[in-house]
Design an enzyme around this catalytic site. Structure first.
Site, mmCIF file in Angstrom:
data_model
loop_
_atom_site.group_PDB
_atom_site.id
_atom_site.type_symbol
_atom_site.label_atom_id
_atom_site.label_comp_id
_atom_site.label_asym_id
_atom_site.label_seq_id
_atom_site.Cartn_x
_atom_site.Cartn_y
_atom_site.Cartn_z
ATOM 1 N N HIS A 1 -0.413 -15.409 7.150
ATOM 2 C CA HIS A 1 -0.870 -15.505 5.759
ATOM 3 C C HIS A 1 -0.141 -16.598 4.996
ATOM 4 C CE1 HIS A 1 -2.330 -11.055 6.098
ATOM 5 N NE2 HIS A 1 -3.092 -11.901 6.751
ATOM 6 N N ARG B 1 0.803 -1.240 0.000
ATOM 7 C CA ARG B 1 0.000 0.000 0.000
ATOM 8 C C ARG B 1 0.829 1.281 0.000
ATOM 9 N NH1 ARG B 1 -2.214 -4.055 2.534
ATOM 10 N NH2 ARG B 1 -4.209 -4.786 1.740
HETATM 11 N N1 APR Z 1 10.131 0.803 7.233
HETATM 12 C C1 APR Z 1 8.999 1.058 7.937
HETATM 13 N N2 APR Z 1 7.761 1.053 7.379
HETATM 14 C C2 APR Z 1 7.698 0.789 6.057
HETATM 15 C C3 APR Z 1 8.831 0.530 5.258
HETATM 16 C C4 APR Z 1 10.088 0.546 5.909
HETATM 17 N N3 APR Z 1 11.226 0.318 5.247
HETATM 18 N N4 APR Z 1 8.412 0.299 3.981
HETATM 19 C C5 APR Z 1 7.064 0.430 3.990
HETATM 20 N N5 APR Z 1 6.645 0.719 5.225
HETATM 21 C C6 APR Z 1 5.273 0.853 5.711
HETATM 22 C C7 APR Z 1 4.329 1.526 4.763
HETATM 23 O O1 APR Z 1 4.250 2.915 5.037
HETATM 24 C C8 APR Z 1 3.005 0.805 5.067
HETATM 25 O O2 APR Z 1 2.262 1.510 6.044
HETATM 26 O O3 APR Z 1 4.825 -0.467 5.866
HETATM 27 C C9 APR Z 1 3.430 -0.543 5.655
HETATM 28 C C10 APR Z 1 3.142 -1.709 4.733
HETATM 29 O O4 APR Z 1 1.752 -1.790 4.647
HETATM 30 P P1 APR Z 1 1.086 -2.745 3.547
HETATM 31 O O5 APR Z 1 1.769 -2.525 2.243
HETATM 32 O O6 APR Z 1 -0.377 -2.536 3.673
HETATM 33 O O7 APR Z 1 1.501 -4.208 4.010
HETATM 34 P P2 APR Z 1 0.839 -5.075 5.156
HETATM 35 O O8 APR Z 1 0.421 -4.213 6.312
HETATM 36 O O9 APR Z 1 1.770 -6.184 5.428
HETATM 37 O O10 APR Z 1 -0.474 -5.650 4.406
HETATM 38 C C11 APR Z 1 -1.213 -6.665 5.057
HETATM 39 O O11 APR Z 1 -2.399 -7.031 2.979
HETATM 40 O O12 APR Z 1 -2.455 -7.339 0.696
HETATM 41 C C12 APR Z 1 -2.452 -7.983 1.912
HETATM 42 O O13 APR Z 1 -1.747 -10.190 2.235
HETATM 43 C C13 APR Z 1 -1.269 -8.891 2.048
HETATM 44 O O14 APR Z 1 -0.113 -9.499 4.095
HETATM 45 C C14 APR Z 1 -0.571 -8.401 3.310
HETATM 46 C C15 APR Z 1 -1.681 -7.656 4.029
#
Ligand code: APR
Length: 266
Positions: A135, A49
């Site tokens: 997951h 995201r």
């Molecule tokens: N350090 C800290 N935060 C980070 C970094 C980083 N290097 N890179 C990205 N982020 C933050 C982003 O700002 C975001 O808020 O990590 C978060 C990632 O969020 P998502 O992309 O939504 O991932 P996640 O929370 O794991 O999503 C949950 O959604 O699509 C499904 O199955 C998929 O397991 C996943 C679930």
């Protein structure tokens, strides 16, 4: 007392927040670390995201379980567009994964609850029985018809040899990595054990998750409802920020290694 920073922190603020977080970690011995895709971006795996993330490039509705089992083109998209880029052997744990493994070596880690399917926590040294993969995992592939199981390296060889959508060698059924797609239930026993750990830990740390996908996103509140302090390390806001004792807007690798340095008295 809330120690918050709502914009990417400057070095001095990171230092102060790391100091505060290290003080909480120093007094804890049953820490649960909850991670999302944001802890693997520094290993080169895009998250979902953030700007430019997976759901910026693809429509999540195309990647549901129903679509996967009902449409050959959906299976092709999933294998070729979503999974192949995550299967490179070059993906290695980063500083964030190593910081969590250090908590284990210091006997402070109760467990890692992760939404990630890349098994980088195990690769960094957290024992298998301390990682709850809500997951599932890309390490395993299963036939949806005869339930024969394959390792991902076996299937990757076929993808690398040009097979576009691998099927089961035994029954030609649909092969699917052992991960939870939208529309699928989370493995019951994994979620209930993770919920129990969240309820009974003495510090809950969220790193790299937007906390918007349920039921996984419920878990930090299992800890705060039990009166446990919450630390959130995330580059963007999350719905749980107001419940956190400390929020750190920084890259997880940098923030967590800084925290571990403070913990070591450096
Ligand atoms: N350090 C800290 N935060 C980070 C970094 C980083 N290097 N890179 C990205 N982020 C933050 C982003 O700002 C975001 O808020 O990590 C978060 C990632 O969020 P998502 O992309 O939504 O991932 P996640 O929370 O794991 O999503 C949950 O959604 O699509 C499904 O199955 C998929 O397991 C996943 C679930």
């Amino acid at each position: 007392m809330l120690f918050q920073s709502d914009k990417p922190v400057d070095n001095r603020t990171l230092d102060q927040l790391a100091e505060r977080a290290a003080a909480l970690i120093a007094g804890a011995e049953k820490i649960v670390v909850f991670t999302g895709a944001g802890v693997s971006t520094e290993s080169g795996i895009p998250d979902f995201r953030s700007p430019g993330g997976i759901w910026d490039r693809f429509d999540p509705d195309d990647f549901t379980y129903q679509k996967f089992i009902s449409s050959a083109s959906a299976r092709h998209r999933q294998w070729q567009l979503l999974w192949k880029e995550r299967l490179t052997e070059t993906v290695k744990p980063n500083l964030a994964h190593h910081a969590v493994a250090e908590l284990h070596r210091l006997n402070k880690l109760d467990c890692v609850i992760t939404q990630n399917v890349d098994s980088l926590h195990q690769a960094a040294g957290v024992p298998e029985d301390k990682v709850f993969e809500l997951h599932g995992s890309m390490r395993r592939v299963v036939c949806l018809q005869c339930h024969r199981r394959y390792t991902m390296p076996e299937v990757k060889k076929r993808l690398d040899a040009g097979e576009e959508v691998p099927d089961c060698e035994a029954c030609h059924g649909i092969l699917k990595p052992d991960i939870v797609l939208f529309g699928e239930m989370l493995p019951d026993e994994v979620f209930s054990e993770a919920a129990s750990r969240a309820e009974h830990c003495d510090l809950f740390i969220v790193a790299g998750s937007s906390l918007v996908v349920y039921p996984a996103a419920l878990l930090p509140s299992y800890a705060t409802d039990a009166g446990t302090e919450l630390i959130i390390i995330n580059l963007s806001e999350t719905p749980m920020d107001q419940q956190a004792s400390i929020t750190i807007r920084a890259k997880a690798g940098e923030a967590m290694s800084r925290i571990m340095q403070k913990l070591a008295g450096k």
